[in-house]
Write a protein that holds these residues in place. Structure first.
Motif, PDB file in Angstrom:
ATOM      1  N   HIS A  58       0.931  -1.429  -0.258  1.00  0.00           N
ATOM      2  CA  HIS A  58      -0.175  -0.023  -0.122  1.00  0.00           C
ATOM      3  C   HIS A  58       0.931   1.255  -0.133  1.00  0.00           C
ATOM      4  CE1 HIS A  58      -4.001  -1.642   0.080  1.00  0.00           C
ATOM      5  NE2 HIS A  58      -3.596  -2.590   0.912  1.00  0.00           N
ATOM      6  N   LEU A  59       2.068   1.379   0.604  1.00  0.00           N
ATOM      7  CA  LEU A  59       2.787   2.237   0.627  1.00  0.00           C
ATOM      8  C   LEU A  59       3.639   2.504  -0.901  1.00  0.00           C
ATOM      9  CD1 LEU A  59       4.970   2.044   4.043  1.00  0.00           C
ATOM     10  CD2 LEU A  59       3.700   4.237   3.052  1.00  0.00           C
ATOM     11  N   ALA A  60       3.753   1.407  -1.533  1.00  0.00           N
ATOM     12  CA  ALA A  60       4.035   1.368  -2.781  1.00  0.00           C
ATOM     13  C   ALA A  60       3.128   2.253  -3.784  1.00  0.00           C
ATOM     14  CB  ALA A  60       4.446   0.030  -3.411  1.00  0.00           C
ATOM     15  N   ARG A  61       1.903   1.741  -3.595  1.00  0.00           N
ATOM     16  CA  ARG A  61       0.851   2.278  -4.551  1.00  0.00           C
ATOM     17  C   ARG A  61       0.929   3.851  -4.615  1.00  0.00           C
ATOM     18  NH1 ARG A  61      -3.830   2.255  -3.891  1.00  0.00           N
ATOM     19  NH2 ARG A  61      -4.075   1.540  -1.750  1.00  0.00           N
ATOM     20  N   GLN A  62       1.166   4.456  -3.207  1.00  0.00           N
ATOM     21  CA  GLN A  62       1.095   5.898  -2.958  1.00  0.00           C
ATOM     22  C   GLN A  62       2.201   6.712  -3.409  1.00  0.00           C
ATOM     23  OE1 GLN A  62      -1.430   7.478  -1.959  1.00  0.00           O
ATOM     24  NE2 GLN A  62      -2.785   5.882  -1.224  1.00  0.00           N
ATOM     25  N   GLN A  63       3.520   6.085  -3.599  1.00  0.00           N
ATOM     26  CA  GLN A  63       4.560   6.845  -4.070  1.00  0.00           C
ATOM     27  C   GLN A  63       4.523   7.585  -5.361  1.00  0.00           C
ATOM     28  OE1 GLN A  63       6.759   6.912  -1.687  1.00  0.00           O
ATOM     29  NE2 GLN A  63       5.366   5.644  -0.544  1.00  0.00           N
ATOM     30  N   LYS A  64       5.067   8.742  -5.466  1.00  0.00           N
ATOM     31  CA  LYS A  64       4.963   9.549  -6.775  1.00  0.00           C
ATOM     32  C   LYS A  64       6.181   9.451  -7.451  1.00  0.00           C
ATOM     33  CE  LYS A  64       2.082  13.469  -5.389  1.00  0.00           C
ATOM     34  NZ  LYS A  64       1.503  13.093  -4.152  1.00  0.00           N
ATOM     35  N   SER A  65       7.366   8.972  -6.831  1.00  0.00           N
ATOM     36  CA  SER A  65       8.726   8.693  -7.672  1.00  0.00           C
ATOM     37  C   SER A  65       8.704   7.218  -7.884  1.00  0.00           C
ATOM     38  CB  SER A  65       9.870   8.913  -6.500  1.00  0.00           C
ATOM     39  OG  SER A  65      11.005   8.175  -6.880  1.00  0.00           O
ATOM     40  N   ILE A  66       8.965   7.041  -9.403  1.00  0.00           N
ATOM     41  CA  ILE A  66       8.958   5.908  -9.700  1.00  0.00           C
ATOM     42  C   ILE A  66      10.017   4.707  -9.060  1.00  0.00           C
ATOM     43  CG2 ILE A  66       9.509   4.102 -11.636  1.00  0.00           C
ATOM     44  CD1 ILE A  66       6.755   5.569 -11.746  1.00  0.00           C
ATOM     45  N   THR A  67      11.228   5.561  -8.455  1.00  0.00           N
ATOM     46  CA  THR A  67      12.146   4.704  -7.898  1.00  0.00           C
ATOM     47  C   THR A  67      11.737   4.247  -6.538  1.00  0.00           C
ATOM     48  OG1 THR A  67      13.257   6.662  -7.411  1.00  0.00           O
ATOM     49  CG2 THR A  67      14.372   5.700  -9.050  1.00  0.00           C
ATOM     50  N   ASP A  68      10.908   5.295  -5.843  1.00  0.00           N
ATOM     51  CA  ASP A  68      10.497   4.782  -4.575  1.00  0.00           C
ATOM     52  C   ASP A  68       9.236   3.757  -4.635  1.00  0.00           C
ATOM     53  OD1 ASP A  68      11.939   6.667  -3.023  1.00  0.00           O
ATOM     54  OD2 ASP A  68      10.614   8.419  -3.187  1.00  0.00           O
ATOM     55  N   LYS A  69       8.458   3.752  -5.578  1.00  0.00           N
ATOM     56  CA  LYS A  69       7.389   2.946  -5.957  1.00  0.00           C
ATOM     57  C   LYS A  69       8.131   1.545  -5.996  1.00  0.00           C
ATOM     58  CE  LYS A  69       3.435   1.933  -8.342  1.00  0.00           C
ATOM     59  NZ  LYS A  69       2.514   2.392  -9.528  1.00  0.00           N
ATOM     60  N   LEU A  70       8.979   1.609  -7.052  1.00  0.00           N
ATOM     61  CA  LEU A  70       9.719   0.312  -6.984  1.00  0.00           C
ATOM     62  C   LEU A  70      10.240  -0.316  -5.853  1.00  0.00           C
ATOM     63  CD1 LEU A  70      11.032  -1.871  -9.000  1.00  0.00           C
ATOM     64  CD2 LEU A  70      12.932  -0.575  -9.416  1.00  0.00           C
ATOM     65  N   LYS A  71      11.223   0.703  -5.022  1.00  0.00           N
ATOM     66  CA  LYS A  71      11.720   0.086  -3.658  1.00  0.00           C
ATOM     67  C   LYS A  71      10.595  -0.665  -2.711  1.00  0.00           C
ATOM     68  CE  LYS A  71      12.158   2.788  -0.053  1.00  0.00           C
ATOM     69  NZ  LYS A  71      12.516   3.802   0.849  1.00  0.00           N
ATOM     70  N   TRP A  72       9.435   0.166  -2.682  1.00  0.00           N
ATOM     71  CA  TRP A  72       8.544  -0.477  -1.628  1.00  0.00           C
ATOM     72  C   TRP A  72       7.927  -1.604  -2.264  1.00  0.00           C
ATOM     73  CZ3 TRP A  72       8.197   0.269   3.227  1.00  0.00           C
ATOM     74  CH2 TRP A  72       8.459   1.457   3.777  1.00  0.00           C
ATOM     75  N   MET A  73       7.721  -1.720  -3.617  1.00  0.00           N
ATOM     76  CA  MET A  73       6.920  -2.896  -4.361  1.00  0.00           C
ATOM     77  C   MET A  73       7.930  -4.192  -4.223  1.00  0.00           C
ATOM     78  SD  MET A  73       3.933  -3.418  -5.586  1.00  0.00           S
ATOM     79  CE  MET A  73       3.308  -1.928  -6.009  1.00  0.00           C
ATOM     80  N   GLU A  74       9.356  -3.951  -4.055  1.00  0.00           N
ATOM     81  CA  GLU A  74      10.344  -4.956  -4.305  1.00  0.00           C
ATOM     82  C   GLU A  74      10.286  -5.450  -2.605  1.00  0.00           C
ATOM     83  OE1 GLU A  74      13.746  -3.452  -6.372  1.00  0.00           O
ATOM     84  OE2 GLU A  74      13.249  -4.878  -7.875  1.00  0.00           O
TER      85      GLU A  74
END
Length: 249
Positions: free
Chosen positions: A53-69
């Motif tokens: 759920h944190l990943a879904r909220q990230q505006k930065s793609i690198t942050d989204k990737l980090k949380w999704m991984e």
């Protein structure tokens, strides 16, 4: 390991609150709630859900990737049937991140991994079906009956779950005057993830809810499950009346 999805789990409740804030346009509040869930998580199962759920909220793609991984790694650590249904979704989201970062090699690898986890569920049960009907071992439950939730809607599938409490909820909400029954069943043919819950609020099919066009055979009866309180039952019926519990057929 055999983890049961528990709507009363502290982290799951925090994530549900975050999703309500998100639906109401309070993005900052939802992020705070998901962060609180992450910090209160005590095991990989809770961290997997909070990180997603944190990943879904990230505006930065690198942050989204980090949380999704991070979410994926926690899910892989668990290695549980309850969580395997989320692998395809997690790999797909990771692939999309790599695609946006113009990393075609990692994007392709993760798309392939996502596809490898698609297909028929591998869940081996035990499985349950909740109803108010008085049935016997050996009886078959078949599709084509009227919906418990929407009048005049014929059901093309018959629904069941690997969560006895989930079947108990279905029994409590079923039409009829009989007592609530949770039967232990075995599918007689192929079955698929229930599209009403899969990849809706949580990744994959964490409630282990399924449906089939083939009959379900009753092989026993479960007597132990968490019963709804009168207040909970009233709230569920209100939600169904508002179509929040609508069954997609």
């Amino acid at each position: 390991m055999n983890i049961k999805f528990d709507p009363n789990n502290v982290v799951i409740k925090l994530c549900m609150s975050g999703m309500v804030m998100e639906e109401n346009g309070n993005t900052e509040g939802s992020i705070m709630m998901f962060l609180k869930a992450w910090h209160e998580a005590t095991d990989d199962y809770e961290r997997f859900i909070a990180a997603y759920h944190l990943a879904r909220q990230q505006k930065s793609i690198t942050d989204k990737l980090k949380w999704m991984e991070t979410s994926l790694q926690c899910a892989l650590n668990i290695n549980d049937d309850n969580v395997k249904s989320a692998y395809s979704t997690l790999y797909l989201n990771i692939a999309k991140c790599y695609e946006e970062l113009c990393d075609s090699t990692n994007a392709r690898r993760n798309y392939e991994l996502s596809n490898s986890y698609k297909g028929a569920p591998s869940d081996e049960g035990p499985f349950y079906h909740g109803t108010k009907a008085d049935l016997q071992v050996g009886d078959l439950l078949i599709a084509g009956g009227n919906s418990n939730y929407k009048p005049n809607l014929k059901m093309n599938h018959i629904y069941f779950t690997a969560n006895a409490n989930g079947a108990g909820l279905a029994a409590a909400l079923a039409k009829g005057e009989g007592r609530e029954r949770v039967y232990i069943i075995e599918p007689t043919g192929e079955f698929e993830n229930d599209p009403n819950v899969t990849d809706k609020k949580f990744p994959g099919n964490l409630t282990r809810s399924y449906r089939s066009k083939e009959p379900l055979r009753i092989i026993g009866e479960e007597t132990e499950w968490v019963k709804l309180t009168t207040t909970e039952r009233h709230k569920w019926r209100e939600n169904l009346a508002k179509n929040k519990g609508e069954i997609i057929n």
